[in-house]
Design an enzyme around this catalytic site. Structure first.
Site, PDB file in Angstrom:
ATOM      1  CG  HIS A  27      11.857 -14.440  -4.665  1.00  0.00           C
ATOM      2  ND1 HIS A  27      10.738 -14.425  -5.415  1.00  0.00           N
ATOM      3  CD2 HIS A  27      12.833 -14.212  -5.281  1.00  0.00           C
ATOM      4  CE1 HIS A  27      11.437 -14.403  -6.888  1.00  0.00           C
ATOM      5  NE2 HIS A  27      12.689 -14.233  -6.533  1.00  0.00           N
ATOM      6  CG  HIS A  78      17.857 -14.301  -6.900  1.00  0.00           C
ATOM      7  ND1 HIS A  78      17.715 -15.633  -7.332  1.00  0.00           N
ATOM      8  CD2 HIS A  78      16.611 -13.785  -7.051  1.00  0.00           C
ATOM      9  CE1 HIS A  78      16.625 -15.507  -8.112  1.00  0.00           C
ATOM     10  NE2 HIS A  78      15.925 -14.648  -7.673  1.00  0.00           N
ATOM     11  CG  HIS A  94      12.051 -17.427 -10.190  1.00  0.00           C
ATOM     12  ND1 HIS A  94      12.841 -17.948  -9.063  1.00  0.00           N
ATOM     13  CD2 HIS A  94      12.714 -16.155 -10.011  1.00  0.00           C
ATOM     14  CE1 HIS A  94      13.499 -17.254  -8.558  1.00  0.00           C
ATOM     15  NE2 HIS A  94      13.310 -15.922  -9.036  1.00  0.00           N
ATOM     16  CD  GLU A 153      10.726 -12.593 -12.943  1.00  0.00           C
ATOM     17  OE1 GLU A 153      11.216 -13.694 -13.030  1.00  0.00           O
ATOM     18  OE2 GLU A 153      11.421 -11.636 -12.568  1.00  0.00           O
ATOM     19  CG  ASP A 188      13.600 -10.941  -7.661  1.00  0.00           C
ATOM     20  OD1 ASP A 188      14.397 -11.900  -7.275  1.00  0.00           O
ATOM     21  OD2 ASP A 188      13.284 -10.361  -8.661  1.00  0.00           O
ATOM     22  CG  ASP A 189      17.830 -10.004  -8.181  1.00  0.00           C
ATOM     23  OD1 ASP A 189      18.657 -10.986  -7.955  1.00  0.00           O
ATOM     24  OD2 ASP A 189      16.841 -10.448  -8.863  1.00  0.00           O
TER      25      ASP A 189
HETATM   26  N1  ADE Z   1      17.733 -14.461 -11.031  1.00  0.00           N
HETATM   27  C1  ADE Z   1      17.740 -13.492 -10.257  1.00  0.00           C
HETATM   28  N2  ADE Z   1      16.690 -12.802 -10.357  1.00  0.00           N
HETATM   29  C2  ADE Z   1      15.799 -13.409 -11.215  1.00  0.00           C
HETATM   30  C3  ADE Z   1      14.528 -13.072 -11.412  1.00  0.00           C
HETATM   31  N3  ADE Z   1      13.946 -11.823 -10.994  1.00  0.00           N
HETATM   32  N4  ADE Z   1      13.926 -13.592 -12.267  1.00  0.00           N
HETATM   33  C4  ADE Z   1      14.661 -15.009 -12.655  1.00  0.00           C
HETATM   34  N5  ADE Z   1      15.891 -15.310 -12.443  1.00  0.00           N
HETATM   35  C5  ADE Z   1      16.445 -14.326 -11.528  1.00  0.00           C
HETATM   36 ZN    ZN Z   2      13.970 -14.107  -8.121  1.00  0.00          ZN
END
Ligand code: ADE
Ligand code: ZN
Length: 351
Positions: A34, A36, A214, A217, A295-296
């Protein structure tokens, strides 16, 4: 763990045990499921690409960017994330972004990664789908041949846009299906339930693509039910709020469907008030196949190892729990069974 004064023997042995676990985290081969790719755009590269492409950024320097990364919720972050990706214009930009992430993987012993990309974040501002996928996939091929890192690419639909736009994106992807392992669903969750995308997910399944979404969350457990029952997903991204529904937890546990959990993201987007209250141990104890992911990473303060380490600091996870999480990462991957078993054996060899 922090010290004041001279540590006693108990503190010392706890400190040594924690260091041993962190050493294990560093050395053990890992999968990431996971991440992006646009969320791995570090501020330094954002500035370089802005200059390369003649794009003005609303920040004076790299420090100002980092200071702006204070988020109260998912939408706060997404506004900054979509603006950040505007510096990605040409094929080499997508290549450089992906290559930089793969080098982080190499440094952290991530040997397999399944990467999300958000084509609509680019096509909506006039960048061709072709430009995006060529740059990313060329770097992934080099990652395999030069760094020995295997990968899969997952195309995410932006859920704040409509299903027609998702269908058009899948049309654009059709010539590239040999480069794409699956589809996902991301962006603003609340108000955009999985049921909005039933048809495009059916179509993706018919094309032989894996399906992930997703869910849970920020959105309620009902969204996780919908993702399972209507989108027929193979994995749940995040899934934290599933824990509010015991029947749902039992369903997920019995199905063996994994959760791609992102601890630092959860902290920075206020999904959890503090990492000491992160539910990952509760997930494992409930029989859920939880995995650890970043994630990011450029926005949330760390790549995979920083996520594992933060959990150890906050929850004192044991070596056994770390190994379970790492093995879950390979089991939940879209690798074939033989490759999964090879990786899992290597993980057990580190225990
Ligand atoms: N796009 C990038 N990160 C995300 C996240 N944590 N939740 C939803 N969309 C995303
Ligand atoms: Zn994500």
């Amino acid at each position: 763990m922090t010290y004041s004064g001279t540590p006693n023997n108990n503190d010392l042995s706890e400190y040594t045990a924690m260091n041993d676990v962190k050493q294990l985290i560093h050395t053990v081969p890992k999968a990431e499921l996971h991440m992006h790719i646009e969320g791995s755009l570090e501020p330094e590269m954002m500035f370089q690409l802005a200059q390369r492409n003649g794009i003005a950024l609303p920040y004076a320097d790299v420090d100002a960017i980092r200071k702006a990364y204070q988020f109260d919720c998912l939408q706060d972050f997404l506004d900054v994330y979509y603006q950040g990706m505007s510096v990605l214009v040409n094929e080499p930009d997508f290549y450089d972004l992906t290559w930089a992430y793969l080098q982080r993987c190499k440094a952290q012993n991530v040997v397999h990664t399944e990467i999300f990309f958000d084509p609509q974040g680019h096509t909506e501002r006039g960048i061709a789908f072709d430009t995006v996928i060529r740059g990313i996939s060329r770097a992934l091929a080099d990652g395999q041949s030069e760094l020995g890192i295997s990968s899969h690419l997952i195309l995410c639909f932006l859920r704040h846009l409509d299903q027609r736009s998702a269908q058009e994106t899948l049309d654009q992807a059709e010539p590239y299906l040999h480069l794409i392992a699956g589809v996902g669903l991301d962006s603003s969750e609340v108000g955009h339930p999985p049921s909005k995308f039933t048809e495009v997910f059916d179509r993706a399944g018919g094309l032989g693509l894996k399906r992930v979404a997703h869910a849970g969350e920020e959105g309620p457990p009902e969204y996780v039910w919908e993702a399972l029952d209507l989108l027929h997903i193979d994995r749940i991204d995040h899934g934290n709020r599933s824990l509010e529904d015991r029947t749902l937890v039992r369903r997920i546990a019995e199905s063996g469907i994994a959760l791609t959990v992102c601890p630092l993201s959860n902290l920075r987007l206020a999904v959890v008030p503090d990492l000491a209250r992160h539910p990952i141990r509760e997930m494992l104890n409930a029989g859920l196949k939880a995995t650890v992911n970043s994630d990011d990473p450029a926005y949330f303060g760390g790549y995979v190892n920083e996520n594992y380490n933060a959990l150890v600091d906050a929850l004192n996870l044991s070596q056994r729990e770390i190994i379970e999480l790492v093995i879950n990462g390979f089991e939940a991957s879209f690798l074939d069974d033989a490759r999964k078993q090879q990786h899992i054996q290597a993980v057990r060899g580190c225990a």
